[in-house]
Design a protein around this motif. Structure first.
Motif, PDB file in Angstrom:
ATOM      1  N   ASP A   1      -5.123  54.770 129.122  1.00  0.00           N
ATOM      2  CA  ASP A   1      -3.971  55.008 129.997  1.00  0.00           C
ATOM      3  C   ASP A   1      -3.826  56.482 130.340  1.00  0.00           C
ATOM      4  O   ASP A   1      -3.635  56.848 131.502  1.00  0.00           O
ATOM      5  CB  ASP A   1      -2.689  54.505 129.317  1.00  0.00           C
ATOM      6  CG  ASP A   1      -2.653  52.993 129.197  1.00  0.00           C
ATOM      7  OD1 ASP A   1      -3.579  52.341 129.723  1.00  0.00           O
ATOM      8  OD2 ASP A   1      -1.712  52.460 128.582  1.00  0.00           O
TER       9      ASP A   1
ATOM     10  N   MET B   1       1.254  52.574 137.419  1.00  0.00           N
ATOM     11  CA  MET B   1       1.021  52.833 135.998  1.00  0.00           C
ATOM     12  C   MET B   1       2.302  53.257 135.287  1.00  0.00           C
ATOM     13  O   MET B   1       2.467  53.005 134.088  1.00  0.00           O
ATOM     14  CB  MET B   1      -0.047  53.911 135.827  1.00  0.00           C
ATOM     15  CG  MET B   1      -1.413  53.498 136.312  1.00  0.00           C
ATOM     16  SD  MET B   1      -2.682  54.692 135.851  1.00  0.00           S
ATOM     17  CE  MET B   1      -2.688  54.486 134.077  1.00  0.00           C
TER      18      MET B   1
ATOM     19  N   ALA C   1       4.109  59.151 129.399  1.00  0.00           N
ATOM     20  CA  ALA C   1       3.416  58.986 130.670  1.00  0.00           C
ATOM     21  C   ALA C   1       3.865  60.058 131.655  1.00  0.00           C
ATOM     22  O   ALA C   1       3.053  60.609 132.411  1.00  0.00           O
ATOM     23  CB  ALA C   1       3.674  57.591 131.242  1.00  0.00           C
TER      24      ALA C   1
ATOM     25  N   THR D   1     -11.769  53.464 127.502  1.00  0.00           N
ATOM     26  CA  THR D   1     -11.426  52.063 127.233  1.00  0.00           C
ATOM     27  C   THR D   1     -12.203  51.531 126.038  1.00  0.00           C
ATOM     28  O   THR D   1     -11.642  50.882 125.143  1.00  0.00           O
ATOM     29  CB  THR D   1     -11.711  51.201 128.477  1.00  0.00           C
ATOM     30  OG1 THR D   1     -10.920  51.678 129.578  1.00  0.00           O
ATOM     31  CG2 THR D   1     -11.360  49.749 128.212  1.00  0.00           C
TER      32      THR D   1
ATOM     33  N   PRO E   1      -5.937  48.796 127.551  1.00  0.00           N
ATOM     34  CA  PRO E   1      -5.021  49.105 128.662  1.00  0.00           C
ATOM     35  C   PRO E   1      -4.384  47.833 129.206  1.00  0.00           C
ATOM     36  O   PRO E   1      -5.010  46.771 129.223  1.00  0.00           O
ATOM     37  CB  PRO E   1      -5.935  49.774 129.695  1.00  0.00           C
ATOM     38  CG  PRO E   1      -7.305  49.266 129.384  1.00  0.00           C
ATOM     39  CD  PRO E   1      -7.344  49.072 127.896  1.00  0.00           C
ATOM     40  N   SER E   2      -3.134  47.956 129.654  1.00  0.00           N
ATOM     41  CA  SER E   2      -2.445  46.806 130.228  1.00  0.00           C
ATOM     42  C   SER E   2      -3.004  46.501 131.612  1.00  0.00           C
ATOM     43  O   SER E   2      -3.708  47.316 132.223  1.00  0.00           O
ATOM     44  CB  SER E   2      -0.946  47.084 130.322  1.00  0.00           C
ATOM     45  OG  SER E   2      -0.694  48.132 131.244  1.00  0.00           O
TER      46      SER E   2
ATOM     47  N   ASN F   1      -1.810  48.967 134.196  1.00  0.00           N
ATOM     48  CA  ASN F   1      -2.504  50.251 134.126  1.00  0.00           C
ATOM     49  C   ASN F   1      -3.913  50.159 134.706  1.00  0.00           C
ATOM     50  O   ASN F   1      -4.393  51.105 135.332  1.00  0.00           O
ATOM     51  CB  ASN F   1      -2.553  50.750 132.686  1.00  0.00           C
ATOM     52  CG  ASN F   1      -1.212  51.259 132.210  1.00  0.00           C
ATOM     53  OD1 ASN F   1      -0.344  51.594 133.012  1.00  0.00           O
ATOM     54  ND2 ASN F   1      -1.021  51.312 130.904  1.00  0.00           N
TER      55      ASN F   1
END
Length: 334
Positions: free
Chosen positions: A130, A172, A185, A283, A294-295, A298
């Motif tokens: 992210d 994001m 973030a 990742t 990661p979602s 995102n």
């Protein structure tokens, strides 16, 4: 022909001294093959290495940041880098300290410190993939800052790509189930904006100051700024944590060198898009080391950001323009 009485069997060591060993021969052959590659291919190999090293640096920051404050991490990192480049700095004295733009040097130190503090804090508290994806937003901040500070003319296509990229950032940043944006973030975005300013300042500074001077001011003064906060928040590291912090400094230096060599060897418009392999590395490492994935939001946002960035890079290549990008101004390595 008979051998002389004094001559004995041939000394194997004398033969090995005349012929390169296995590793030396392999290294020589590899170097020769690499020199035959096109310059953009060499640049691509360097930037892939830089992207991997920057991800490893972030991994070490995340590991040690669980127990050690970010001020300590940054202070130790800077002093390790100063030690590595000290011979070059000392050899260049007094020219390595001579600058025609002390105001811009001070501004670069300030914004580089902000970028690293915000970026390192985000790395510690957010999933690695992210924060890596959010860091790509600096390309769009760079576009805006280049207009105001460098007088660059930006056409409709690049403005469109910039707006689309910001939409990816907003995707994001979208809160999950609440109306509150994750503060870490937001810090990552602030760090990216600061990195964008640093990249613009670098472009101006390189017109008057040598790379050694620019490196000296950044490496030394960011470390000095960190001494006070680091002492105030000091937590005595154990041996493993010291090891991580030293490695952060060494890997940071190696990543920067690989990045600089990449942009020296290849054209920025041809190799810059390979920087996005950092998201793949982040990742994989995030999943294997930290069990963090990661979602979906995102991943969608990252895809939008990368797509818009690659369109900008491609557009610049078609127009034959140099991409507004400094070789050593990428990421949180400023």
């Amino acid at each position: 022909m008979d051998k002389s009485p004094n001559s004995g069997p041939e000394d194997p060591s004398s033969s090995s001294s005349r012929k390169p060993g296995g590793f030396s021969l392999f290294k020589r052959n590899l170097t020769a093959r690499l020199l035959l590659l096109p310059s953009n291919s060499i640049g691509a190999l360097w930037i892939l290495q830089a992207a991997f090293l920057f991800t490893i640096m972030s991994t070490f920051i995340k590991l040690v940041g669980e127990d050690v404050g970010v001020f300590q991490i940054l202070m130790v990192r800077q002093f390790i880098m100063v030690l590595i480049v000290a011979p070059k700095i000392i050899k260049g004295l007094p020219n390595s300290l001579a600058t025609k733009r002390p105001d811009l040097q001070a501004a670069r130190v300030f914004f580089a410190t902000t970028a690293m503090l915000c970026g390192f804090t985000a790395i510690i508290h957010l999933p690695l993939a992210d924060v890596t994806a959010l860091s790509f937003s600096k390309t769009f901040f760079l576009t805006i800052f280049a207009i105001f500070f460098l007088g660059e003319t930006v056409g409709l296509h690049r403005w469109g790509a910039t707006i689309v990229g910001f939409l990816g950032v907003l995707v994001m940043l979208r809160p999950e189930g609440s109306g509150i944006i994750d503060p870490y973030a937001a810090l990552a975005i602030l760090g990216s904006a600061s990195a964008g300013i640093v990249m613009v300042i670098l472009r101006i500074l390189t017109r008057t100051d040598s790379p050694t001077t620019i490196l000296t001011y950044q490496a030394v003064f960011v470390g000095l700024i960190m001494i006070g906060p680091a002492i105030y928040t000091w937590q005595t590291p154990n041996l493993e944590q010291w090891g991580y912090m030293v490695l952060i400094g060494v890997v940071s230096w190696a990543a920067q060198m690989a990045n600089i060599k990449a942009f020296r060897a290849g054209e920025a418009t041809a190799i810059a898009s390979l920087d996005y392999t950092r998201l793949l590395y982040a990742t994989i490492i995030g999943a294997l080391v930290f069990n963090q994935w990661p979602s979906v939001d995102n991943l969608i946002g990252a895809a939008i950001i990368i797509g818009a960035s690659m369109y900008t890079i491609r557009r610049e290549a078609v127009r034959g323009r140099e991409l507004a990008r400094a070789a050593d101004g990428r990421g949180y390595n400023n």
